[in-house]
Design an enzyme around this catalytic site. Sequence first.
Site, short mmCIF file in Angstrom:
data_model
loop_
_atom_site.label_atom_id
_atom_site.label_comp_id
_atom_site.label_asym_id
_atom_site.label_seq_id
_atom_site.Cartn_x
_atom_site.Cartn_y
_atom_site.Cartn_z
N VAL A 8 0.87 -1.18 0.00
CA VAL A 8 0.00 0.00 0.00
C VAL A 8 0.90 1.22 0.00
CG1 VAL A 8 -2.07 -1.00 1.05
CG2 VAL A 8 -0.24 -0.12 2.52
N SER A 9 0.40 2.32 -0.58
CA SER A 9 1.23 3.50 -0.81
C SER A 9 1.36 4.42 0.40
CB SER A 9 0.67 4.31 -1.99
OG SER A 9 0.61 3.51 -3.14
N THR A 10 0.36 4.43 1.27
CA THR A 10 0.40 5.36 2.41
C THR A 10 0.17 4.60 3.71
OG1 THR A 10 -1.98 5.83 2.23
CG2 THR A 10 -0.47 7.26 1.01
N GLN A 13 -3.43 3.42 4.77
CA GLN A 13 -4.12 2.37 4.02
C GLN A 13 -3.89 1.02 4.69
OE1 GLN A 13 -2.28 3.33 0.14
NE2 GLN A 13 -4.35 3.57 -0.65
N GLY A 35 3.13 1.70 3.24
CA GLY A 35 3.44 3.13 3.17
C GLY A 35 4.53 3.44 2.17
#
Length: 198
Positions: A8-10, A13, A35
């Site tokens: 996940v990017s952040t 999330q 992240g």
Amino acid sequence: MKFGYARVSTDDQSLDLQREALQAAGCDRIFEDHGISGADFSRPGLSEVLKTLSPGDTLIVWKLDRLGRSLLDLVETIDALAARKIEFYSLTESIDTRSPGGRLIFHIMAALAEFERSLIGERTRAGMKAARAKGHHLGRPPALSESQRLEAVLAIRSMGETVNSVAEKYNVHPRTIRRLLGKAPGGAHYPTTIHPLG
């Protein structure tokens, strides 16, 4: 063995959806990056799973964009897996390199990636040609101005200074100064002596 990879990017999330899907697909072990965006070159979880995989294993992701930063990156990664005799399966897109249909889809993706690569190359060459036509300098800016280059060469040839001392004076590598001792821009030799005015 089946290995899963989730990302996940952040930080806010959740990986739960991906974890559940990968567990349902029968993954023996799941590696994660939390992240970290796809554009980030440092993805420890991905690096770890790629090191862990052995011939005959399968790498499973929830969705294609979890693995690659771009279509080119994705194709290169899957190609590298194939070269190591490792299969790949994306759950959402149902791309499974163990099946003829999955291999066909991947070959189509590879063709599109090659087309994209050629377009990027064409655009780059066209941009460089246009920049040159406008007289723009391409590449890194010169370390020294024209007047500094002239001063540096004269300091060595007329005043007996060493290459290293001149390089230190202008805060450049001695190699930069050695190159100056060849020819001036346009092919003309730099002067070897200072001519008195008048």
